[in-house]
Structure formats: C-alpha cells, structure tokens
Design a protein around this motif. Structure first.
Motif, PDB file in Angstrom:
ATOM      1  N   UNK A   1       0.827  -1.204   0.000  1.00  0.00           N
ATOM      2  CA  UNK A   1       0.000   0.000   0.000  1.00  0.00           C
ATOM      3  C   UNK A   1       0.863   1.257   0.000  1.00  0.00           C
ATOM      4  N   UNK A   2       1.935   1.258   0.763  1.00  0.00           N
ATOM      5  CA  UNK A   2       2.821   2.417   0.810  1.00  0.00           C
ATOM      6  C   UNK A   2       3.503   2.640  -0.537  1.00  0.00           C
ATOM      7  N   UNK A   3       3.861   1.558  -1.207  1.00  0.00           N
ATOM      8  CA  UNK A   3       4.469   1.691  -2.529  1.00  0.00           C
ATOM      9  C   UNK A   3       3.499   2.362  -3.499  1.00  0.00           C
ATOM     10  N   UNK A   4       2.222   1.975  -3.437  1.00  0.00           N
ATOM     11  CA  UNK A   4       1.225   2.579  -4.315  1.00  0.00           C
ATOM     12  C   UNK A   4       1.021   4.052  -3.986  1.00  0.00           C
ATOM     13  N   UNK A   5       0.997   4.389  -2.699  1.00  0.00           N
ATOM     14  CA  UNK A   5       0.754   5.773  -2.305  1.00  0.00           C
ATOM     15  C   UNK A   5       1.852   6.722  -2.781  1.00  0.00           C
ATOM     16  N   UNK A   6       3.097   6.273  -2.677  1.00  0.00           N
ATOM     17  CA  UNK A   6       4.223   7.161  -2.932  1.00  0.00           C
ATOM     18  C   UNK A   6       4.971   6.837  -4.225  1.00  0.00           C
ATOM     19  N   UNK A   7       4.523   5.829  -4.965  1.00  0.00           N
ATOM     20  CA  UNK A   7       5.183   5.424  -6.203  1.00  0.00           C
ATOM     21  C   UNK A   7       6.663   5.177  -5.982  1.00  0.00           C
ATOM     22  N   UNK A   8       6.988   4.669  -4.838  1.00  0.00           N
ATOM     23  CA  UNK A   8       8.377   4.385  -4.475  1.00  0.00           C
ATOM     24  C   UNK A   8       8.386   3.432  -3.289  1.00  0.00           C
ATOM     25  N   UNK A   9       9.438   2.632  -3.200  1.00  0.00           N
ATOM     26  CA  UNK A   9       9.584   1.722  -2.059  1.00  0.00           C
ATOM     27  C   UNK A   9      10.322   2.370  -0.899  1.00  0.00           C
ATOM     28  N   UNK A  10      10.748   3.621  -1.067  1.00  0.00           N
ATOM     29  CA  UNK A  10      11.607   4.257  -0.071  1.00  0.00           C
ATOM     30  C   UNK A  10      10.922   4.397   1.285  1.00  0.00           C
ATOM     31  N   UNK A  11       9.659   4.799   1.286  1.00  0.00           N
ATOM     32  CA  UNK A  11       8.943   4.993   2.557  1.00  0.00           C
ATOM     33  C   UNK A  11       8.764   3.665   3.278  1.00  0.00           C
TER      34      UNK A  11
END
Length: 232
Positions: free
Chosen positions: A34-44
């Motif tokens: 879900x976080x990857x989808x929200x921020x378009x990145x795996x960094x968070x």
C-alpha cells in the motif's frame, strides 16, 4: 494425564505463535504494498524501522488506535497535520514521519501529487461474494478532460465532484454487470434487475463519495480500502 494436558497446551501455544507470526508477516507485506502505491516508491516502506513495525502490529493486536495513530499519521498520505508536515529535521530523522517528509522534500524519486497529501495511487481491494480479493490501484482523479475551465467549476463547487474518482466509478469499472455510469450525469447506479449489497467497514456510503476521502476515513490498518460486494 497431566503430562498429556501440558503437552497439548504447549502445542496450542506453539500453533498460536506460528499463526500470529504468519499474520504479522502478511500484514507487514500488505502495508508495504500500500505504501508503494501511495508514494510510487519503495523508499517509505523500506524506511520503517523494526520498532515502528512492532508498534503498529501490537496496536492492531490490542485494538489500540492511539498507539497505531502515533506511527500511522506519519505514513498514510495526506492525514498528517500541517505542524507535523513542517517538523524539525531532528524530529524527522527519528520518526516514521521523518521518512515521508524527507522523501517528499525531494530526496530520491519525485513525489508528484503527494506535495498536496494526495496518494499517487489509492490501494483498493474489492471482495466479491467471498472470492479472493481483486486488488486495484486507483488514481484519485478521473482520466477525463473537463470541457469547462477548472476555475469556473471551482466557483460553482463542481470541480471536486467532476474530477475525483468516486466509489461508483470503481464499482462500475470492476463490476459492469452490476453497476453502470449514466453518461449524461456521470452518476453510478445499480443495474435495475440486480439484487446486490455493497459496504465499506460495515457502512454503505454514497457511490458519489470521492474514493480518496473514503480511503482516508475507512481504510484498514494495512492502508488498503476493502470494498465488500455481495451479488448472490
């Protein structure tokens, strides 16, 4: 018999522990998706430390919303307060929210719409008739061009209603046999001869509700918005 009872209790505790650990891993992986989808990145997602992961999971097990919110307010896109968004660098470096604010400040990949607290994609899972979930990352705005200038629509209070993806848009897009969009109004309705039920977190919101608003208010602790539909 006492020895047998003790062995059975130990087996039950061991099984319970294994099941809990499995659920913990599933929850953590779901949250990362879900976080990857929200921020378009795996960094968070990759920046969450072990302590914060443990704090979130314990809060879920104990139904402790206050504890969950302490961590989640710094992770879920657009629910942080302005004061938190402008926190000091020392606070950012030691909290989950610091990961997000540093990321949105421009380090790493581009944040896109997240400057306004809007997720890149809304994590949605559609549950139909008890079948495995249909996972759909949804844009918060419709892929259409408005014929009237946005500033005029804003004055009329129509811009948000016309441009935001609604619950009805998702239902009609995923289940066209049961939900249809009226091309003249843009509103979604149920097919007249169908008998169905839909809900989110046990409530049935209007199909004209903006999906991003429903996601912020009714998403699960793993940040997915689960939409239940029963057609049978």
């Amino acid at each position: 018999s006492n020895i047998n009872n003790n062995n059975n209790n130990n087996d039950d505790d061991g099984n319970r522990g294994r099941i809990t650990n499995l659920l913990k891993r599933l929850f953590r992986n779901s949250l990362k998706q879900a976080l990857f989808l929200q921020y378009a990145s795996s960094k968070v997602a990759m920046g969450i430390n072990k302590h914060s992961h443990g704090k979130i999971w314990n809060a879920v097990l104990q139904s402790n919303y206050r504890q969950y919110h302490e961590v989640n307010v710094g992770l879920q896109s657009g629910i942080g307060t302005p004061s938190m968004m402008s926190g000091s660098s020392s606070t950012q470096s030691s909290s989950p929210h610091g990961i997000v604010t540093t990321f949105l400040a421009g380090e790493g990949e581009s944040s896109g719409d997240n400057d306004d607290g809007v997720p890149q994609l809304i994590p949605v899972r559609l549950m139909v008739n008890g079948m495995p979930a249909i996972q759909k990352p949804i844009k918060h705005e419709k892929d259409v061009e408005c014929k009237r200038p946005s500033e005029v629509l804003e004055k009329l209070g129509m811009y948000r209603a016309l441009m935001c993806t609604t619950l009805g848009d998702v239902l009609a897009g995923c289940l066209p046999d049961y939900f249809v969009v009226d091309p003249s109004t843009g509103c979604t309705t149920e097919v007249s001869d169908s008998s169905l039920y839909y809900c989110i977190q046990g409530v049935q919101p209007s199909m004209e509700c903006a999906l991003v608003d429903l996601w912020r208010a009714l998403s699960h602790p793993d940040h997915f918005l689960y939409i239940l539909v029963v057609t049978e």
